[in-house]
Design an enzyme around this catalytic site. Structure first.
Site, PDB file in Angstrom:
ATOM      1  N   GLU A  83      21.294 -45.043 -22.763  1.00 58.66           N
ATOM      2  CA  GLU A  83      21.071 -44.447 -23.533  1.00 58.66           C
ATOM      3  C   GLU A  83      20.622 -42.972 -23.500  1.00 58.66           C
ATOM      4  OE1 GLU A  83      20.511 -48.300 -26.914  1.00 58.66           O
ATOM      5  OE2 GLU A  83      19.057 -46.528 -26.728  1.00 58.66           O
ATOM      6  N   CYS A  97      16.313 -36.781 -25.255  1.00 56.39           N
ATOM      7  CA  CYS A  97      15.604 -37.878 -24.566  1.00 56.39           C
ATOM      8  C   CYS A  97      16.585 -38.690 -23.678  1.00 56.39           C
ATOM      9  CB  CYS A  97      15.030 -38.757 -25.728  1.00 56.39           C
ATOM     10  SG  CYS A  97      14.234 -40.139 -25.307  1.00 56.39           S
ATOM     11  N   CYS A 104      14.899 -52.253 -18.507  1.00 51.23           N
ATOM     12  CA  CYS A 104      13.632 -51.887 -18.084  1.00 51.23           C
ATOM     13  C   CYS A 104      13.173 -53.046 -17.561  1.00 51.23           C
ATOM     14  CB  CYS A 104      12.873 -51.479 -19.277  1.00 51.23           C
ATOM     15  SG  CYS A 104      11.177 -50.774 -18.699  1.00 51.23           S
ATOM     16  N   CYS A 108       7.276 -54.396 -22.971  1.00 53.88           N
ATOM     17  CA  CYS A 108       6.476 -53.943 -23.899  1.00 53.88           C
ATOM     18  C   CYS A 108       6.968 -54.811 -25.200  1.00 53.88           C
ATOM     19  CB  CYS A 108       6.496 -52.600 -24.234  1.00 53.88           C
ATOM     20  SG  CYS A 108       6.011 -51.569 -22.715  1.00 53.88           S
ATOM     21  N   CYS A 111       9.530 -52.826 -28.045  1.00 61.60           N
ATOM     22  CA  CYS A 111      10.439 -52.181 -27.657  1.00 61.60           C
ATOM     23  C   CYS A 111      11.614 -52.637 -27.342  1.00 61.60           C
ATOM     24  CB  CYS A 111      10.214 -51.323 -26.245  1.00 61.60           C
ATOM     25  SG  CYS A 111      11.370 -50.816 -25.391  1.00 61.60           S
ATOM     26  N   GLY A 149      13.678 -47.508 -19.698  1.00 62.76           N
ATOM     27  CA  GLY A 149      13.063 -47.516 -18.506  1.00 62.76           C
ATOM     28  C   GLY A 149      11.662 -46.796 -18.221  1.00 62.76           C
ATOM     29  N   CYS A 318      14.269 -46.241 -28.740  1.00 63.44           N
ATOM     30  CA  CYS A 318      14.554 -46.454 -27.488  1.00 63.44           C
ATOM     31  C   CYS A 318      15.321 -47.952 -27.386  1.00 63.44           C
ATOM     32  CB  CYS A 318      13.483 -46.306 -26.657  1.00 63.44           C
ATOM     33  SG  CYS A 318      13.335 -47.392 -25.130  1.00 63.44           S
TER      34      CYS A 318
END
Ligand code: SF4
Length: 330
Positions: A83, A97, A104, A108, A111, A149, A318
């Site tokens: 993305e 971005c 990833c 977290c 996320c 990531g 994200c």
């Protein structure tokens, strides 16, 4: 565009050494394809069209928000989701971005990317192709490695891509690498000679809370990462950004603002408070709570800004779009 494949192919075609630079200059300034490269011989353009895909990424979906934000979901040649987002500001600023990995390996808790399966590191060309996709829409002038990531896991490709972005129109000083505090990555960044900006995604003022919402903290606790950030600042003389996502009832209380203010040296850090784009696990802090938090930081001499929310109506946080697409694909 796979730049290694471009070099090899031009070599096989017996082309002079300057040809690769010529093709790259067209690409970096937004050419829509080989056909537009009018000073490259037509036969070479045709051969490149057959042998070197113009982008390493295929656009799988694109969403346009009411505020001008554009989000693209790509697939790599081996089908991995990636993305990237273009954010447009009233000031004229155009910020891209990009992702440094597909998925990833970290988890977290706030996320969407962290809930996806990790696929692999992206190549420098796959990172550049995210920027180039938007450059073909319009000129861009800021870049942040803050998509899917952790850049610290893939610093060779991140630096390889960053080295070339000035040719796309984005200076190194307007290029920011955002990390959750992966120390080897920060050290590698510090060892490079590119004057890139560093952002540390802190998100909590103490280790206990941070480890709860970001397990990576067990490996590299706050004090160790702040030491590395301070060293980076001493070397580059540019403020380090602290990213702090505002989670209602989790990290947004008055004592936590005080703790954060005491933790951060105003000469070294500038804080970006990020309104949370909910992905399910948490609620975002209210505007009032964010303003109160900011006021505490400012009372202690810290510069703090509230990040504008961009693209809320298109899942611009994200990993949100890719996570949905992956879920929909079963
Ligand atoms: S916030 Fe960044 S490092 Fe953490 S899981 Fe999401 S993509 Fe990975």
């Amino acid at each position: 565009m796979d730049l290694a494949l471009l070099d090899a192919t031009l070599g096989e075609l017996g082309q002079p050494g300057f040809r690769a630079g010529q093709v790259w200059r067209w690409t970096a300034t937004g050419a829509p394809g080989y056909a537009a490269m009018t000073d490259v011989p037509a036969g070479v353009r045709a051969a490149l069209g057959e042998r070197v895909p113009f982008s390493t990424l295929a656009v799988a979906a694109e969403a346009h928000a009411r505020d001008g934000t554009v989000k693209a979901l790509f697939r790599t040649g081996d089908g991995r989701p990636v993305e990237a987002v273009l954010m447009r500001y009233r000031s004229g600023r155009r910020s891209v971005c990009v992702s440094s990995q597909s998925g990833c390996p970290l988890t977290c808790t706030f996320c969407a990317t962290g809930t996806m399966r990790f696929a692999r590191n992206l190549t420098a060309s796959e990172i550049l192709d995210q920027v180039l996709h938007f450059r073909r829409i319009e000129p861009v002038d800021h870049l942040v490695f803050m998509g899917m990531g952790e850049p610290g896991f893939n610093m060779d490709a991140v630096l390889g891509a960053a080295a070339r972005v000035p040719e796309i129109g984005i200076t190194h000083r307007r290029t920011t690498v955002s990390t959750v505090g992966w120390l080897p990555g920060i050290e590698r960044l510090a060892a490079s000679d590119l004057p890139l900006r560093l952002a540390f995604s802190l998100h909590a003022p103490d280790d206990a809370l941070r480890s709860r919402i970001m397990p990576v903290n067990d490996r590299y606790p706050i004090a160790a990462v702040l030491d590395a950030c301070a060293a980076y600042h001493a070397q580059r003389r540019r403020r380090v950004f602290i990213e702090y996502v505002m989670l209602a009832g989790v990290n947004d209380a008055y004592p936590q603002a005080l703790q954060l203010a005491q933790l951060l040296d105003p000469r070294i850090y500038k804080v970006n408070l990020i309104p949370y784009n909910p992905t399910g696990a948490y609620d975002g802090s209210s505007r009032g709570a964010i303003d109160a938090f900011k006021a505490v930081l400012e009372e202690h001499g810290l510069r703090a800004t509230v990040r504008l929310t961009r693209g809320r109506d298109i899942d611009a946080a994200c990993g949100q779009l890719a996570a949905k697409a992956t879920a929909a694909a079963g």
